[in-house]
Write a protein that holds these residues in place. Structure first.
Motif, PDB file in Angstrom:
ATOM      1  N   ILE A 144       0.870  -1.177   0.000  1.00 25.18           N
ATOM      2  CA  ILE A 144       0.000   0.000   0.000  1.00 25.18           C
ATOM      3  C   ILE A 144       0.900   1.218   0.000  1.00 25.18           C
ATOM      4  O   ILE A 144       1.832   1.309   0.797  1.00 25.18           O
ATOM      5  N   HIS A 145       0.627   2.143  -0.911  1.00 21.79           N
ATOM      6  CA  HIS A 145       1.374   3.403  -0.944  1.00 21.79           C
ATOM      7  C   HIS A 145       0.412   4.516  -0.567  1.00 21.79           C
ATOM      8  O   HIS A 145      -0.608   4.698  -1.215  1.00 21.79           O
ATOM      9  N   ASP A 146       0.705   5.209   0.513  1.00 20.92           N
ATOM     10  CA  ASP A 146      -0.129   6.320   0.963  1.00 20.92           C
ATOM     11  C   ASP A 146       0.631   7.629   0.824  1.00 20.92           C
ATOM     12  O   ASP A 146       1.769   7.738   1.286  1.00 20.92           O
ATOM     13  N   ASP A 147      -0.007   8.595   0.178  1.00 20.53           N
ATOM     14  CA  ASP A 147       0.460   9.974   0.226  1.00 20.53           C
ATOM     15  C   ASP A 147      -0.521  10.683   1.138  1.00 20.53           C
ATOM     16  O   ASP A 147      -1.732  10.581   0.938  1.00 20.53           O
ATOM     17  N   ILE A 148      -0.009  11.377   2.151  1.00 17.66           N
ATOM     18  CA  ILE A 148      -0.881  11.990   3.157  1.00 17.66           C
ATOM     19  C   ILE A 148      -0.690  13.498   3.118  1.00 17.66           C
ATOM     20  O   ILE A 148       0.434  13.993   3.181  1.00 17.66           O
ATOM     21  N   LYS A 149      -1.796  14.202   2.986  1.00 18.66           N
ATOM     22  CA  LYS A 149      -1.758  15.667   3.011  1.00 18.66           C
ATOM     23  C   LYS A 149      -2.902  16.115   3.912  1.00 18.66           C
ATOM     24  O   LYS A 149      -4.066  16.007   3.541  1.00 18.66           O
ATOM     25  N   GLY A 150      -2.558  16.561   5.102  1.00 13.67           N
ATOM     26  CA  GLY A 150      -3.586  16.973   6.057  1.00 13.67           C
ATOM     27  C   GLY A 150      -4.516  15.809   6.361  1.00 13.67           C
ATOM     28  O   GLY A 150      -4.058  14.729   6.731  1.00 13.67           O
ATOM     29  N   ASN A 161      -0.184 -12.169  13.937  1.00 14.01           N
ATOM     30  CA  ASN A 161      -0.869 -12.493  12.678  1.00 14.01           C
ATOM     31  C   ASN A 161      -0.338 -11.769  11.459  1.00 14.01           C
ATOM     32  O   ASN A 161      -0.688 -12.124  10.344  1.00 14.01           O
ATOM     33  N   MET A 162       0.413 -10.691  11.668  1.00 15.73           N
ATOM     34  CA  MET A 162       0.828  -9.930  10.491  1.00 15.73           C
ATOM     35  C   MET A 162       2.053  -9.083  10.772  1.00 15.73           C
ATOM     36  O   MET A 162       2.440  -8.864  11.903  1.00 15.73           O
ATOM     37  N   VAL A 163       2.642  -8.611   9.665  1.00 18.62           N
ATOM     38  CA  VAL A 163       3.751  -7.670   9.738  1.00 18.62           C
ATOM     39  C   VAL A 163       3.385  -6.487   8.852  1.00 18.62           C
ATOM     40  O   VAL A 163       3.022  -6.667   7.696  1.00 18.62           O
ATOM     41  N   ILE A 164       3.432  -5.290   9.419  1.00 17.18           N
ATOM     42  CA  ILE A 164       3.212  -4.081   8.631  1.00 17.18           C
ATOM     43  C   ILE A 164       4.554  -3.368   8.561  1.00 17.18           C
ATOM     44  O   ILE A 164       5.142  -3.048   9.591  1.00 17.18           O
ATOM     45  N   SER A 165       5.047  -3.162   7.341  1.00 26.86           N
ATOM     46  CA  SER A 165       6.301  -2.437   7.158  1.00 26.86           C
ATOM     47  C   SER A 165       6.008  -1.130   6.462  1.00 26.86           C
ATOM     48  O   SER A 165       5.348  -1.115   5.428  1.00 26.86           O
ATOM     49  N   CYS A 166       6.504  -0.049   7.038  1.00 22.94           N
ATOM     50  CA  CYS A 166       6.405   1.257   6.390  1.00 22.94           C
ATOM     51  C   CYS A 166       7.811   1.621   5.950  1.00 22.94           C
ATOM     52  O   CYS A 166       8.690   1.819   6.783  1.00 22.94           O
ATOM     53  N   ASP A 167       8.007   1.661   4.637  1.00 17.93           N
ATOM     54  CA  ASP A 167       9.323   1.954   4.081  1.00 17.93           C
ATOM     55  C   ASP A 167       9.283   3.256   3.312  1.00 17.93           C
ATOM     56  O   ASP A 167       8.214   3.742   2.949  1.00 17.93           O
ATOM     57  N   ASN A 168      10.460   3.747   2.996  1.00 15.82           N
ATOM     58  CA  ASN A 168      10.591   4.919   2.126  1.00 15.82           C
ATOM     59  C   ASN A 168       9.752   6.083   2.627  1.00 15.82           C
ATOM     60  O   ASN A 168       9.087   6.760   1.848  1.00 15.82           O
ATOM     61  N   MET A 169       9.744   6.283   3.937  1.00 17.37           N
ATOM     62  CA  MET A 169       8.942   7.368   4.505  1.00 17.37           C
ATOM     63  C   MET A 169       9.618   8.700   4.203  1.00 17.37           C
ATOM     64  O   MET A 169      10.821   8.859   4.392  1.00 17.37           O
ATOM     65  N   LYS A 170       8.820   9.642   3.697  1.00 18.11           N
ATOM     66  CA  LYS A 170       9.329  10.978   3.415  1.00 18.11           C
ATOM     67  C   LYS A 170       8.387  11.976   4.060  1.00 18.11           C
ATOM     68  O   LYS A 170       7.182  11.779   4.073  1.00 18.11           O
ATOM     69  N   PHE A 171       8.950  13.055   4.584  1.00 18.12           N
ATOM     70  CA  PHE A 171       8.162  14.060   5.274  1.00 18.12           C
ATOM     71  C   PHE A 171       8.296  15.399   4.561  1.00 18.12           C
ATOM     72  O   PHE A 171       9.292  15.659   3.901  1.00 18.12           O
ATOM     73  N   ASN A 172       7.276  16.245   4.737  1.00 11.36           N
ATOM     74  CA  ASN A 172       7.284  17.593   4.159  1.00 11.36           C
ATOM     75  C   ASN A 172       7.490  17.567   2.649  1.00 11.36           C
ATOM     76  O   ASN A 172       8.243  18.350   2.101  1.00 11.36           O
ATOM     77  N   VAL A 173       6.811  16.622   1.989  1.00 10.60           N
ATOM     78  CA  VAL A 173       6.873  16.505   0.537  1.00 10.60           C
ATOM     79  C   VAL A 173       5.842  17.463  -0.056  1.00 10.60           C
ATOM     80  O   VAL A 173       4.741  17.594   0.465  1.00 10.60           O
ATOM     81  N   PHE A 203       3.127  18.212  -2.683  1.00  7.18           N
ATOM     82  CA  PHE A 203       2.259  17.443  -3.569  1.00  7.18           C
ATOM     83  C   PHE A 203       1.438  18.372  -4.444  1.00  7.18           C
ATOM     84  O   PHE A 203       1.114  19.481  -4.045  1.00  7.18           O
ATOM     85  N   ASP A 204       1.067  17.870  -5.602  1.00 11.83           N
ATOM     86  CA  ASP A 204       0.098  18.547  -6.448  1.00 11.83           C
ATOM     87  C   ASP A 204      -1.266  18.361  -5.783  1.00 11.83           C
ATOM     88  O   ASP A 204      -1.686  17.238  -5.523  1.00 11.83           O
ATOM     89  N   GLU A 205      -1.932  19.452  -5.504  1.00 12.54           N
ATOM     90  CA  GLU A 205      -3.228  19.458  -4.819  1.00 12.54           C
ATOM     91  C   GLU A 205      -4.252  18.541  -5.510  1.00 12.54           C
ATOM     92  O   GLU A 205      -5.064  17.891  -4.860  1.00 12.54           O
ATOM     93  N   SER A 206      -4.180  18.454  -6.863  1.00 11.51           N
ATOM     94  CA  SER A 206      -5.166  17.673  -7.613  1.00 11.51           C
ATOM     95  C   SER A 206      -5.097  16.180  -7.282  1.00 11.51           C
ATOM     96  O   SER A 206      -6.077  15.453  -7.466  1.00 11.51           O
ATOM     97  N   LEU A 207      -3.963  15.708  -6.796  1.00  8.84           N
ATOM     98  CA  LEU A 207      -3.835  14.286  -6.431  1.00  8.84           C
ATOM     99  C   LEU A 207      -4.785  13.909  -5.294  1.00  8.84           C
ATOM    100  O   LEU A 207      -5.104  12.748  -5.100  1.00  8.84           O
ATOM    101  N   PHE A 208      -5.214  14.917  -4.522  1.00  8.78           N
ATOM    102  CA  PHE A 208      -6.043  14.660  -3.349  1.00  8.78           C
ATOM    103  C   PHE A 208      -7.488  15.107  -3.556  1.00  8.78           C
ATOM    104  O   PHE A 208      -8.264  15.185  -2.626  1.00  8.78           O
TER     105      PHE A 208
END
Length: 166
Positions: free
Chosen positions: A8-14, A126-138, A140-145
């Protein structure tokens, strides 16, 4: 690497999350936590579906969820936090911490300069959740959201999923 798991790839803005999932290559999901709405855009079918997420209360994004989990672990009497010192990953040096309580183990690789995590692994029985390649203060193009349906797409309203008990 992933052992055949879903990526899963999440881009988070607000309060908005743009999510892409490896087993749904031709779809985008935009989640608006504030409006408690989800928009799925299926590019193959040119179909956009809105789903209401009612009764969620104030749901955090995963980073906020982890912060809460780490705070709980800090206050937990049985919690073990082990500073594993500095480890090298891909030629970079990171501080590594392992926190465990009960059946949960969280390993955090943090940048020594910024103290921001670059990798987090959360293990349960039961599971492993890995969060990789974390970047902060990126930036983003507003239209993506955007919760707006792309031109030429059919719109469906799938009603709402109610998360409240009773």
């Amino acid at each position: 690497g992933s052992q055949g798991g879903i990526v899963i790839h999440d881009d988070i803005k607000g309060s908005r999350i743009r999510r892409t999932v490896s087993n749904m290559e031709k779809a985008d999901v935009i989640i608006d936590l504030e409006q408690q709405k989800l928009l799925t855009i299926d590019h193959d079918k040119k179909l956009a579906t809105y789903v209401g997420l009612e009764g969620l209360g104030n749901i955090p994004n995963y980073v906020e969820h982890l912060q809460t989990l780490i705070r709980k672990l800090q206050d937990h009497p049985d919690v073990q936090v082990e500073n594993q010192g500095i480890q090298e990953v891909d030629g970079q040096e990171y501080f590594v911490f392992v926190a465990s309580a009960g059946n949960d183990t969280i390993t955090i690789w943090a940048d020594p300069d910024t103290a921001l995590p670059i990798r987090i692994e959360h293990k349960t029985p039961n599971m492993v959740i890995s969060c990789d390649n974390m970047k902060f203060n990126v930036t983003f193009d507003e239209s993506l959201f955007s919760m707006k349906v792309p031109d030429g797409y059919k719109t469906e309203d799938a009603g709402a999923i109610n998360f409240q008990e009773g």
